[in-house]
Design a protein around this motif. Sequence first.
Motif, PDB file in Angstrom:
ATOM      1  N   GLU A 194       0.783  -1.224   0.000  1.00  0.00           N
ATOM      2  CA  GLU A 194       0.000   0.000   0.000  1.00  0.00           C
ATOM      3  C   GLU A 194       0.821   1.283   0.000  1.00  0.00           C
ATOM      4  O   GLU A 194       0.278   2.363   0.003  1.00  0.00           O
ATOM      5  N   GLY A 195       2.125   1.207   0.005  1.00  0.00           N
ATOM      6  CA  GLY A 195       2.908   2.426  -0.046  1.00  0.00           C
ATOM      7  C   GLY A 195       4.370   2.138   0.201  1.00  0.00           C
ATOM      8  O   GLY A 195       4.799   0.993   0.267  1.00  0.00           O
ATOM      9  N   ALA A 196       5.121   3.212   0.334  1.00  0.00           N
ATOM     10  CA  ALA A 196       6.557   3.058   0.558  1.00  0.00           C
ATOM     11  C   ALA A 196       6.813   2.495   1.946  1.00  0.00           C
ATOM     12  O   ALA A 196       6.086   2.769   2.885  1.00  0.00           O
ATOM     13  N   GLY A 197       7.839   1.701   2.089  1.00  0.00           N
ATOM     14  CA  GLY A 197       8.218   1.152   3.385  1.00  0.00           C
ATOM     15  C   GLY A 197       8.541  -0.310   3.289  1.00  0.00           C
ATOM     16  O   GLY A 197       8.502  -0.903   2.223  1.00  0.00           O
ATOM     17  N   PHE A 198       8.878  -0.890   4.420  1.00  0.00           N
ATOM     18  CA  PHE A 198       9.248  -2.291   4.492  1.00  0.00           C
ATOM     19  C   PHE A 198       8.638  -2.901   5.736  1.00  0.00           C
ATOM     20  O   PHE A 198       8.321  -2.214   6.685  1.00  0.00           O
ATOM     21  N   LYS A 199       8.504  -4.220   5.744  1.00  0.00           N
ATOM     22  CA  LYS A 199       8.021  -4.943   6.907  1.00  0.00           C
ATOM     23  C   LYS A 199       9.132  -5.846   7.406  1.00  0.00           C
ATOM     24  O   LYS A 199       9.828  -6.467   6.619  1.00  0.00           O
ATOM     25  N   TYR A 200       9.285  -5.912   8.704  1.00  0.00           N
ATOM     26  CA  TYR A 200      10.229  -6.822   9.337  1.00  0.00           C
ATOM     27  C   TYR A 200       9.471  -7.666  10.345  1.00  0.00           C
ATOM     28  O   TYR A 200       8.522  -7.196  10.961  1.00  0.00           O
TER      29      TYR A 200
END
Length: 138
Positions: free
Chosen positions: A33-39
């Motif tokens: 859904e947009g810029a960024g990352f999941k950890y």
Amino acid sequence: MPEGSPVYEPGLRWSEVDRFRPTGGSYGTPVAEGAGFKYDEATLHELMKEWSDLAKEYRDDLADARMIAVARPPGMEFASGDNAAITRQSGEALVAALEQRVAYCENMAKKYVSALGKYATADDHAKTVINQQSKGIV
């Protein structure tokens, strides 16, 4: 040049960088859904620890740098005095650079602590939602 971004390797030390060969992958799963990352939680803990450890290493180096910043000439002759003055200038620049690095690393560690807090909050919310649902097969 290899394709893709290097893959995050927990525990990688820069002294081991010669064995590091970038491979395809990313530093987390891209968020649709947009810029960024999941950890995942374990990765957040590892990143926080690595940034904290790096800040500690820089703080340890500061003690040595401060000794350079107060260097005294070994003798009373002109050349020794000038050499010590130049050495002190280098030491002061090193102290300033290390202080900036400590602050940066501590700031990064705080960001991961904050992310862990958000992770825990989201996890608690999910547990609450699940516990509010009726038990058994509906």
